[in-house]
Design an enzyme around this catalytic site. Structure first.
Site, short mmCIF file in Angstrom:
data_model
loop_
_atom_site.label_atom_id
_atom_site.label_comp_id
_atom_site.label_asym_id
_atom_site.label_seq_id
_atom_site.Cartn_x
_atom_site.Cartn_y
_atom_site.Cartn_z
N ASP A 289 15.47 -6.86 23.86
CA ASP A 289 14.91 -7.10 22.53
C ASP A 289 14.42 -5.81 21.87
OD1 ASP A 289 13.77 -9.03 20.49
OD2 ASP A 289 11.92 -8.06 21.14
N GLU A 327 19.80 -5.87 21.26
CA GLU A 327 19.50 -6.37 19.92
C GLU A 327 19.31 -5.15 19.02
OE1 GLU A 327 16.33 -8.86 17.26
OE2 GLU A 327 15.75 -7.33 18.68
#
Length: 570
Positions: A289, A327
């Protein structure tokens, strides 16, 4: 200094969870405790074994290697405990163990003595080749299904409904929003505190392990959302852990705290956590992330880049075939280039630019899209530039769902959903869909509410769900969709909203054409480049199912409003 301690302090340890935390000392000898707390004056242990009595707390010893150590002979498996840490200012604070394998159920915050052992039976599903189909279903495990009274499903309970659903809908992978223990439901798991402890919401390690084993038995690979950039700001967790900033470098953009990726022990903590989810929990890969945030919005961005390179190189070496997904896509990131050539070494990157441009186009009024059409087509980018994942994720379903964001009435939204899913499947790259998107859920994603399964009683939404299932099945059987070797545009007409392109793999050539406008288009000319006819294989909306001839390299198609399809060129 022991090699494992040296690796921890050098920032290159992938198994620090074996060194630090709590571990059995042997039969009848209690438990050993090891803690990193360099700013502490004293460290004590309190727990169930002494009734949480401060006056009989066990003292840990600060050792010459820079770690605090101690043994509690009366400690037993399953008991709760905390560290009592005296900081540099002389004040005392109770803290959970950063390396604990389990916590007590919320709202409690104590660590629990645990051993993460489970009799896994199903094989791992790592090692999928890049030319294999990847259809990912993303979900929030704590809310995908709930009991009638709001209680969470445990891992085994969730497996009973989730596994058949994934198999029926032809998904190859499942991706869970973060399941490392987290204190605040509203963070969806993105503000974690227990980086080695699967959340008690689904039954802790045993519950998660049972879920993973059931998914593997059904042939579904498991991806975990991993959050190495920021963590929960709660005062009794990692924040100012030993009376001074230790894990953190400062506040994040989300009200949490950024990890100090310039600190070698912090890097070891995070590297080891990533390895824990692959080694001990047997996940097949990680989605990492907020990489762009760490690189471009946090101090020491270059050190963050070095951390990610160490992460991907180390995990790929230790867990061959694991899938690592980044991401945050940025042109200068080189996320999927190998580390030897200066890249970050990830296998795939979420194509956020494509997602944003595509949703902006489908959300615009039908009469005002021509200016966005160039962006829609441009978001495809150069073919093969990155290994991308076309993600319609949780981010796109909050604060409003994708279905709600699309322009038009209900029927027009349903038609546009079919086009959107077709475009996602046909654009080069792998596909990810968040729970509820497959049937056009109108409700925004929230952590405390299931997907609105009642919508499946509506004929239009039920038909969309069936369409999504059929599209997945279709994709699995066509290499030109899941592993194209070439891509070429055949149409980009902003005035009508028609776009088309061909995809080729081996001896298969497919033509994908969409009419995103509300007017029918008769005899629209496309140039697939070769072949004698086009055979319709899959339709989004009305499509003439008769083969269409190709003459002098040109093909004429009649396209209904808000429709599209895939044809095979022969």
């Amino acid at each position: 200094m022991r090699p494992d301690v040296e690796e921890f302090f050098c920032g290159i340890s992938f198994d620090a969870y074996r060194l630090l935390g709590s571990h059995p000392a042997g039969p009848g000898r209690g438990w050993l405790f090891t803690l990193w707390a360099p700013h502490a004056r004293r460290v004590q242990l309190l727990g169930d074994w002494n009734g949480w009595d401060l006056y009989s707390a066990a003292e840990l010893t600060f050792c010459e290697d820079g770690l605090w150590r101690g043994r509690v002979p009366q400690a037993q498996l399953g008991q709760l405990y905390k560290y009592n840490i005296q900081g540099p200012d002389g004040s005392w604070q109770l803290r959970a163990d950063p390396f604990t394998f389990a916590f007590e159920a919320l709202p409690g915050t104590a660590s629990r003595l645990a051993e993460p052992n489970y009799p896994f039976a199903a094989p791992l599903l790592r090692g999928a080749r890049r030319d294999a189909p990847v259809l990912i279903y993303e979900l929030h495990a704590a809310s995908w299904h709930r009991h009638w009274d709001g209680r969470y499903y445990t891992g085994p309970e969730l497996a009973k409904s989730l596994v058949p659903y994934l198999v029926e809908h032809h998904y190859t992978h499942v991706e869970f929003l973060p399941l490392a223990e987290y204190p605040f439901d509203g963070s969806w798991g993105y503000q974690g505190c227990g980086y080695f402890a699967p959340t008690q919401r689904i039954g802790g390690f045993a519950g998660f392990a049972a879920l993973v084993d059931a998914l593997h038995a059904a042939g579904i690979a498991v991806l975990m959302d991993f959050v190495p950039v920021h963590f929960a700001p709660d005062a009794d967790r990692l924040a100012c852990f030993d009376g001074a900033p230790l894990f953190e470098s400062g506040p994040s953009d989300w009200g949490s705290l950024n990890f100090d990726l310039a600190s070698p022990p912090v890097r070891s903590f995070l590297l080891s956590s990533a390895a824990f989810w692959l080694q001990v929990c047997r996940c097949d890969g990680l989605r990492v992330d907020a990489i762009g945030n760490a690189l471009y919005h946090c101090p020491n961005g270059w050190q963050a880049a070095e951390f990610f390179k160490t992460l991907t190189a180390g995990l790929h070496a230790r867990f061959p075939g694991c899938m690592l997904v980044a991401e945050d896509s940025a042109g200068s990131m080189n996320a999927t280039s190998d580390t030897a050539s200066g890249g970050l070494g990830f296998d795939y990157v979420w194509e956020i630019g494509w997602t944003q441009d595509t949703l902006a186009y489908f959300a615009a009024p039908f009469g005002g899209r021509s200016a966005l059409f160039r962006q829609l087509c441009g978001s495809f980018g150069p073919f093969g530039a990155v290994q991308g994942i076309n993600a319609l994720s949780h981010d796109e379903n909050h604060p409003a769902s994708i279905f709600t964001r699309l322009y038009g009435n209900v029927e027009e939204k349903l038609a546009q959903m079919r086009l959107l899913l077709l475009l996602q499947a046909a654009r080069p790259g792998k596909s990810l869909l968040f729970a509820g998107v497959e049937f056009g859920q109108p409700d925004a994603f929230t952590d405390g509410r299931e997907p609105n399964w009642a919508m499946l009683a509506d004929a239009g939404h039920r038909a969309l769900a069936d369409y999504s299932k059929a599209l997945n099945a279709f994709c699995l059987t066509h290499p030109a969709l899941y592993a194209p070797q070439s891509f070429a545009w055949t149409a980009q007409d902003a005035s009508t909203g028609v776009l088309g392109f061909t995809l080729q793999a081996g001896c298969e050539t497919l033509l994908c054409t969409l009419n995103t406008g509300t007017q029918a288009v008769q005899g629209f000319g496309l140039k697939p480049g070769w072949g004698s006819c086009a055979l319709p294989l899959f339709a989004a909306g009305w499509v003439d199912h008769a083969p269409r001839p190709i003459a002098n390299g040109w093909l004429a198609l009649d396209l209904a409003p808000l429709s599209g399809g895939i044809w095979q060129i022969e």
